[in-house]
Motif scaffolding. Structure first.
Motif, PDB file in Angstrom:
ATOM      1  N   SER A  29      -4.660  -3.001  -9.891  1.00  0.00           N
ATOM      2  CA  SER A  29      -4.935  -2.257 -11.229  1.00  0.00           C
ATOM      3  C   SER A  29      -3.603  -2.030 -12.100  1.00  0.00           C
ATOM      4  O   SER A  29      -3.466  -1.726 -12.946  1.00  0.00           O
ATOM      5  CB  SER A  29      -5.453  -0.698 -10.986  1.00  0.00           C
ATOM      6  OG  SER A  29      -4.753  -0.106 -10.319  1.00  0.00           O
ATOM      7  N   PHE A  31      -2.058   0.441 -11.493  1.00  0.00           N
ATOM      8  CA  PHE A  31      -2.329   2.145 -12.229  1.00  0.00           C
ATOM      9  C   PHE A  31      -1.338   2.777 -10.601  1.00  0.00           C
ATOM     10  O   PHE A  31      -2.151   2.861  -9.586  1.00  0.00           O
ATOM     11  CB  PHE A  31      -3.455   2.432 -12.081  1.00  0.00           C
ATOM     12  CG  PHE A  31      -3.815   3.632 -12.982  1.00  0.00           C
ATOM     13  CD1 PHE A  31      -3.022   4.167 -14.062  1.00  0.00           C
ATOM     14  CD2 PHE A  31      -4.865   4.526 -12.586  1.00  0.00           C
ATOM     15  CE1 PHE A  31      -3.324   5.006 -14.723  1.00  0.00           C
ATOM     16  CE2 PHE A  31      -4.924   5.833 -13.138  1.00  0.00           C
ATOM     17  CZ  PHE A  31      -4.084   6.111 -14.466  1.00  0.00           C
ATOM     18  N   ASN A  49      -2.204   6.021  -4.130  1.00  0.00           N
ATOM     19  CA  ASN A  49      -3.076   5.242  -4.025  1.00  0.00           C
ATOM     20  C   ASN A  49      -2.979   3.992  -3.003  1.00  0.00           C
ATOM     21  O   ASN A  49      -1.865   3.349  -3.396  1.00  0.00           O
ATOM     22  CB  ASN A  49      -4.053   4.947  -5.158  1.00  0.00           C
ATOM     23  CG  ASN A  49      -2.799   4.307  -6.372  1.00  0.00           C
ATOM     24  OD1 ASN A  49      -1.672   4.711  -6.261  1.00  0.00           O
ATOM     25  ND2 ASN A  49      -3.393   3.603  -7.309  1.00  0.00           N
ATOM     26  N   GLU A  62      -5.262  11.340  -4.274  1.00  0.00           N
ATOM     27  CA  GLU A  62      -6.023  12.671  -3.920  1.00  0.00           C
ATOM     28  C   GLU A  62      -6.533  12.625  -2.403  1.00  0.00           C
ATOM     29  O   GLU A  62      -6.070  13.414  -1.558  1.00  0.00           O
ATOM     30  CB  GLU A  62      -6.889  13.163  -4.650  1.00  0.00           C
ATOM     31  CG  GLU A  62      -6.535  13.466  -6.043  1.00  0.00           C
ATOM     32  CD  GLU A  62      -6.483  11.868  -7.060  1.00  0.00           C
ATOM     33  OE1 GLU A  62      -6.448  10.949  -6.486  1.00  0.00           O
ATOM     34  OE2 GLU A  62      -6.844  12.442  -8.293  1.00  0.00           O
ATOM     35  N   SER A  92      -5.405  10.966 -16.213  1.00  0.00           N
ATOM     36  CA  SER A  92      -5.745  10.720 -14.598  1.00  0.00           C
ATOM     37  C   SER A  92      -6.460  11.861 -13.898  1.00  0.00           C
ATOM     38  O   SER A  92      -5.719  12.561 -13.063  1.00  0.00           O
ATOM     39  CB  SER A  92      -4.979   9.878 -13.731  1.00  0.00           C
ATOM     40  OG  SER A  92      -3.657  10.567 -13.495  1.00  0.00           O
ATOM     41  N   PRO A  93      -7.374  12.527 -14.378  1.00  0.00           N
ATOM     42  CA  PRO A  93      -8.084  13.730 -13.557  1.00  0.00           C
ATOM     43  C   PRO A  93      -8.445  13.075 -12.202  1.00  0.00           C
ATOM     44  O   PRO A  93      -8.930  11.857 -12.225  1.00  0.00           O
ATOM     45  CB  PRO A  93      -9.254  13.863 -14.668  1.00  0.00           C
ATOM     46  CG  PRO A  93      -9.213  12.840 -15.574  1.00  0.00           C
ATOM     47  CD  PRO A  93      -8.162  12.015 -15.640  1.00  0.00           C
ATOM     48  N   PRO A  94      -8.815  13.945 -11.276  1.00  0.00           N
ATOM     49  CA  PRO A  94      -9.290  13.428 -10.057  1.00  0.00           C
ATOM     50  C   PRO A  94     -10.690  12.767 -10.337  1.00  0.00           C
ATOM     51  O   PRO A  94     -11.460  13.301 -10.861  1.00  0.00           O
ATOM     52  CB  PRO A  94      -9.341  14.767  -9.258  1.00  0.00           C
ATOM     53  CG  PRO A  94      -8.326  15.622  -9.830  1.00  0.00           C
ATOM     54  CD  PRO A  94      -8.159  15.431 -11.182  1.00  0.00           C
ATOM     55  N   CYS A  95     -10.929  11.610  -9.812  1.00  0.00           N
ATOM     56  CA  CYS A  95     -12.235  11.066 -10.028  1.00  0.00           C
ATOM     57  C   CYS A  95     -13.504  11.869  -9.278  1.00  0.00           C
ATOM     58  O   CYS A  95     -12.920  12.869  -8.463  1.00  0.00           O
ATOM     59  CB  CYS A  95     -11.974   9.668  -9.242  1.00  0.00           C
ATOM     60  SG  CYS A  95     -12.222   9.390  -7.420  1.00  0.00           S
TER      61      CYS A  95
HETATM   62  N1  THU Z   1      -6.923   6.436  -8.641  1.00  0.00           N
HETATM   63  C1  THU Z   1      -6.555   7.343  -8.180  1.00  0.00           C
HETATM   64  O1  THU Z   1      -5.614   7.244  -7.032  1.00  0.00           O
HETATM   65  N2  THU Z   1      -6.672   8.560  -8.297  1.00  0.00           N
HETATM   66  C2  THU Z   1      -7.221   9.144  -9.684  1.00  0.00           C
HETATM   67  O2  THU Z   1      -7.472  10.188  -9.608  1.00  0.00           O
HETATM   68  C3  THU Z   1      -7.901   8.048 -10.164  1.00  0.00           C
HETATM   69  C4  THU Z   1      -7.890   6.747  -9.916  1.00  0.00           C
HETATM   70  C5  THU Z   1      -6.519   5.162  -8.486  1.00  0.00           C
HETATM   71  C6  THU Z   1      -7.494   4.207  -7.689  1.00  0.00           C
HETATM   72  C7  THU Z   1      -7.058   2.913  -8.155  1.00  0.00           C
HETATM   73  O3  THU Z   1      -6.116   2.542  -7.336  1.00  0.00           O
HETATM   74  C8  THU Z   1      -6.443   2.915  -9.381  1.00  0.00           C
HETATM   75  O4  THU Z   1      -6.148   4.323  -9.582  1.00  0.00           O
HETATM   76  C9  THU Z   1      -7.244   2.535 -10.578  1.00  0.00           C
HETATM   77  O5  THU Z   1      -8.407   3.263 -10.757  1.00  0.00           O
END
Ligand code: THU
Length: 138
Positions: A29, A31, A49, A62, A92-95
């Motif tokens: 990603s 990200f 992550n 998280e 990026s709020p916690p999923c």
């Molecule tokens: N991800 C997180 O680590 N925390 C979040 O709150 C949102 C998403 C990561 C998971 C994945 O590795 C990447 O961001 C894209 O979704």
């Protein structure tokens, strides 16, 4: 009401979350996310992550931090505040999955600070996941 840390502590926690994001393993990603947990025992634990070629096995920052906290300090850990940061300059709020997992160990009024669409936002955990800490098995 949000508790667990004052503004200065939350900013410090954000900085630790940003630093943790530098260790992100996110080749898929790209990200890069970091999380920092302030525990009620005064300790701070961070996580990032960790992705996997089998995408669904990815661990969010998280949950990485939470697993680390329990591993280091035992099953009695309680989370007083959470900060999430990313190096991509977006929200990026916690999923949802992370909210549910955090619920097990977090104080309902713990402050959660994260990058939202408009600005950095701080919400209490119970605002992020209403009734999340109320589920009990009998
Ligand atoms: N991800 C997180 O680590 N925390 C979040 O709150 C949102 C998403 C990561 C998971 C994945 O590795 C990447 O961001 C894209 O979704």
């Amino acid at each position: 009401m949000k508790t667990g840390a004052n503004q200065q502590e939350l900013e410090r926690l954000m900085e630790l979350a940003r630093k943790a994001a530098e260790n992100s393993y996110s080749p898929y990603s790209k990200f890069r996310v970091g999380a920092a947990l302030r525990l009620t025992n005064g300790e701070t634990v961070t996580g990032t992550n960790v992705e996997n070629v089998s995408y669904g096995l990815t661990i969010c920052a998280e949950r990485a931090a939470l697993v680390r906290a329990v591993s280091q300090f035992g099953p009695g850990v309680r989370i007083a505040a959470v900060a999430v940061a990313n190096l991509n300059g977006t929200a990026s709020p916690p999923c949802g999955a992370c909210r549910q997992v955090l619920a097990e160990f977090i104080e309902p009024e713990a402050a959660v600070v994260f990058p939202a669409a408009d600005a950095t936002r701080t919400m209490s955990f119970s605002e992020l996941l209403p009734l999340g800490t109320e589920m009990k098995l009998k």
